[in-house]
Design an enzyme around this catalytic site. Structure first.
Site, PDB file in Angstrom:
ATOM      1  CD  GLU A  34      31.066  39.697  70.618  1.00  0.00           C
ATOM      2  OE1 GLU A  34      31.278  39.876  69.409  1.00  0.00           O
ATOM      3  OE2 GLU A  34      30.323  40.428  71.308  1.00  0.00           O
ATOM      4  CG  ASN A  46      32.738  45.147  66.747  1.00  0.00           C
ATOM      5  OD1 ASN A  46      32.760  44.637  65.615  1.00  0.00           O
ATOM      6  ND2 ASN A  46      32.878  44.442  67.864  1.00  0.00           N
ATOM      7  CG  HIS A  63      35.470  41.997  70.512  1.00  0.00           C
ATOM      8  ND1 HIS A  63      34.492  41.172  71.016  1.00  0.00           N
ATOM      9  CD2 HIS A  63      34.935  43.242  70.502  1.00  0.00           C
ATOM     10  CE1 HIS A  63      33.412  41.892  71.286  1.00  0.00           C
ATOM     11  NE2 HIS A  63      33.657  43.158  70.976  1.00  0.00           N
ATOM     12  CE  LYS A  96      29.418  43.312  69.091  1.00  0.00           C
ATOM     13  NZ  LYS A  96      29.178  42.823  70.409  1.00  0.00           N
ATOM     14  CB  SER A 132      25.802  48.503  76.823  1.00  0.00           C
ATOM     15  OG  SER A 132      25.668  47.101  76.760  1.00  0.00           O
ATOM     16  CD  GLU A 156      34.827  46.420  73.686  1.00  0.00           C
ATOM     17  OE1 GLU A 156      33.945  47.185  73.279  1.00  0.00           O
ATOM     18  OE2 GLU A 156      35.050  45.304  73.179  1.00  0.00           O
ATOM     19  N   GLY A 199      27.105  44.126  74.935  1.00  0.00           N
ATOM     20  CA  GLY A 199      25.841  43.605  74.408  1.00  0.00           C
ATOM     21  C   GLY A 199      24.796  43.296  75.466  1.00  0.00           C
TER      22      GLY A 199
HETATM   23  C1  PEP Z   1      31.542  45.536  71.212  1.00  0.00           C
HETATM   24  O1  PEP Z   1      31.147  44.683  70.448  1.00  0.00           O
HETATM   25  O2  PEP Z   1      32.727  45.807  71.268  1.00  0.00           O
HETATM   26  C2  PEP Z   1      30.567  46.231  72.055  1.00  0.00           C
HETATM   27  C3  PEP Z   1      30.989  47.077  72.922  1.00  0.00           C
HETATM   28  O3  PEP Z   1      29.244  45.935  71.827  1.00  0.00           O
HETATM   29  P1  PEP Z   1      27.946  46.726  72.466  1.00  0.00           P
HETATM   30  O4  PEP Z   1      28.206  48.187  72.287  1.00  0.00           O
HETATM   31  O5  PEP Z   1      26.798  46.228  71.691  1.00  0.00           O
HETATM   32  O6  PEP Z   1      27.896  46.357  73.922  1.00  0.00           O
END
Ligand code: PEP
Length: 659
Positions: free
Chosen positions: A152, A60, A150, A62, A269, A223, A229
């Site tokens: 976000e 992803n 997601h 972003k 992460s 997630e 993040g």
């Molecule tokens: C994500 O944006 O779905 C995500 C898991 O980000 P990160 O791996 O940076 O935590």
């Protein structure tokens, strides 16, 4: 109170897991059975009896990167890493760039097997909705996935579960679109023990009204919001139990059979350091990766960690090499076998020695009066003609005039490039066109000079004794240089990065190495780093892993390790095939615990004849350098005569020769 039979099964599975001692499904390993890839263990949990789910790794991006040219660069690097390999037996791979880069991504990744998805889609299909994007548009570009829900989007753009559900339905109307539906609890909810109920509700609302058959086009990404993040990765046990909860809800909604087929990714992460452990979990079917997907190599490594194929689950063959010459080299290196001479040659770099052994008589050595990076066979009718990459110059010498320790002197052919005391020639091999490719070594890389001006280049010495630069960028410690029989690929590593790459190799003079792709990364559980390497007639790489006491055979197409040669000493430095049938692997090693020459028979595998360096004109190029012959006679304190006092011509202390 347990609500339904499914929950009873879940509890039973949990109790069984607890009775087993823990929730960690660690694969028992024999001391030598350290596979490069994790083996996904058989679960005790009821929902994981189906082991046929092909993992899926998604990146992803972003709102990154800022410009199309940066996006193109990233896509080119990813494409280079995946071209022709990793996509057949490995996981499904999807990248999710921002909308404006979708077409570029689809074009750049064509032929790699990597799919492209959109990070969102609008709630409308067409009309006066300025700024919106419809599912049909995404599908018509050739994208295969849409990511929905997601965290976000849920938090920053206030997307509700019913919005998400409406978008899921819009995507299902497009026959070629699949959906990754993200669910996950906040830290507060996690602390309050609400993980299961939060995820359960998000799934039920998000998937409301779907038909069982639609489930084939749905992937769930669990997630935890507190892990996205933040650098805080859920433990593999936490991920596994959350994924069992997800599968439980799916089973409530669609029945256990359908639920068992759904892939559940973990996201939050994920990095190259955490992927292997996560993938040991039977219900972790891949990863949704944010930050680490923005670097081609870390994304590639994560995909490697998600590789789950029958081939990669096979344990590697284990062999043990034995010491055949007790040379006690400080730094044995650069073994080459001459088919013509029926002789193995190698060096001890800081001791300024070239060694020779015909596998029958006693080995002997020549003292060169210069530290040595590598040696090459020289095209000649004479037995024992070699080219030596000395500290300051290339030297032509002959090993076989007699079997004494001192050569009759070498002839300087030409200076080496980078006439500076901060670098010197290191690993090298002759390409299939008879030119010597050699990498340099940054003498000070251990002193924090990794990014400094002391970094060294990669070069090719041609038959006119001209030096060409093969790369526009510089390295710390060039190693692993070798060429398959077609001569169109070159393997290479910068040792401290622990990564081995393939490049398209320019056969024509003046060309540069192009299309870099990752072949192998030393896994985190292994110490050490790649040193010298050799190729066999199947095109597989044999890489000496200095520091981990092994040489491994790697399939450059898949990155899979199918053979491990163990040594009783920690640091093999390089290897080559030799012997009458080119079916024995000879391995040089270094001190302090090693230093001898090792050998192992490799049944069913043969090496390739080592190419010879061809010099059109044997006229040497004027040089400022002069190799100085040793001045003292050898003493016989050891099994082999010891070298003389160091030559006065050396200007880089031997202490730098540590790698
Ligand atoms: C994500 O944006 O779905 C995500 C898991 O980000 P990160 O791996 O940076 O935590």
């Amino acid at each position: 109170m347990l609500r339904n039979p499914n929950e009873i099964l879940l509890v039973a599975a949990v109790i069984f897991g607890v009775l087993q001692g823990s929730w960690s499904f660690v694969v028992p390993q024999t001391p030598f059975a350290q596979s490069t890839y994790p083996i996904r263990s058989v679960s005790t949990a009821i929902f994981s009896l189906s082991q046929n789910r092909r993992p899926i790794i998604a990146g992803n991006w972003k709102l990154n990167p800022a410009t199309i040219s940066e996006a193109e660069n990233l896509l080119k690097l990813i494409s280079g890493n995946f071209k022709n390999h990793r996509t057949l037996d490995g996981p499904e791979i999807v990248v999710f760039p921002p909308f404006p880069y979708l077409t570029t991504a689809i074009n750049e990744l064509d032929g790699t097997g990597i799919k492209v998805g959109a990070q969102n889609v609008g709630l409308e299909t067409k009309g006066a909705f300025t700024g919106e994007v419809a599912a049909s548009m995404i599908s018509s570009l050739g994208a295969s996935y849409v990511m929905l829900g997601h965290s976000e989007r849920r938090t920053l753009y206030k997307e509700s579960d019913s919005d998400i559900n409406a978008k899921v339905h819009l995507c299902m109307e497009q026959p070629n679109l699949n959906v990754i539906l993200c669910v996950g609890e906040t830290e507060e909810e996690y602390e309050s023990g609400l993980l299961k109920s939060v995820v359960d509700l998000q799934l039920k609302k998000g998937l409301m009204g779907l038909k069982k058959e639609d489930l084939k086009r749905i992937v769930v990404a669990y997630e935890p919001v507190w892990a996205i993040g933040t650098g805080k990765v859920a433990t593999s046990e936490q991920a596994q139990s959350a994924h069992i909860a997800v599968r439980g809800t799916l089973s409530d909604l669609f029945g256990v059979e359908y639920a068992n087929e759904v892939k559940i990714q973990y996201g939050g992460s994920v990095s190259p350091a955490s992927i292997d452990e996560l993938m040991q979990m039977p219900d972790v079917d891949g990863a949704l990766v944010g930050g680490a997907s923005l670097t081609a190599d870390s994304f590639t490594r994560i995909v490697d960690g998600g590789t789950y194929s029958n081939l990669d689950n096979q344990s590697p063959k284990e062999l043990i090499a034995t010491e055949v010459v007790k040379t006690k080299n400080v730094l044995g290196e650069s073994p080459i076998w001459s088919v013509k001479d029926k002789c193995l040659y190698w060096i001890s770099a800081p001791e300024e020695e070239v060694w020779a052994w015909n596998l029958k008589d006693s080995p002997y050595r020549r003292l060169m009066g210069t530290t040595i990076g590598c040696i090459a066979l020289q095209e000649s009718t004479e037995e024992g003609d070699l080219v030596v990459a000395g500290e300051r110059a290339f030297i032509k010498m002959n090993m076989s005039s007699n079997s004494k320790d001192f050569a009759s002197g070498g002839e300087v052919l030409c200076d080496r490039p980078e006439q500076t005391e901060t670098t010197r020639p290191n690993d090298g091999r002759v390409d299939r066109q008879g030119r010597l490719v050699f990498g340099m070594y940054n003498n000070y890389h251990r002193a924090g000079a990794s990014a400094g001006e002391n970094n060294a280049g990669l070069y090719r010495l041609n038959s006119k004794l001209e030096v060409e630069s093969l790369l526009d960028y510089k390295y710390r410690v060039s190693n692993c240089i070798c060429f398959p029989k077609e001569g169109d690929i070159m393997y290479f590593c910068d040792t401290p990065t622990r990564k081995v790459y393939a490049f398209d190799y320019p056969k024509e003079d003046g060309g540069k190495l192009t299309n870099r792709r990752l072949v192998y990364t030393v896994p985190p559980e292994l110490a050490g780093a790649p040193d010298g390497a050799q190729i066999d007639s199947d095109g597989f790489l044999w890489i000496a892993l200095s520091g981990s006491g092994r040489v491994i055979r790697v399939n450059p197409q898949s990155g899979h390790v199918d053979t491990i040669v163990h040594l009783p000493v920690s640091s093999p430095t390089s290897c080559t095939f030799g012997g009458e049938d080119l079916d024995e692997l000879f391995i040089t090693t270094r001190g302090p615990d090693g230093g001898g020459l090792y050998r192992v028979k490799v049944p069913g595998i043969k090496g390739l004849p080592e190419p010879e360096f061809s010099i059109n004109s044997l006229q040497s190029v004027p040089s400022n350098s002069s190799p100085v012959l040793p001045t003292s006679a050898p003493s016989s304190t050891n099994e082999f005569p010891t070298p003389p006092v160091p030559s006065a011509t050396r200007f880089v202390p031997g202490a730098h020769y540590l790698s």
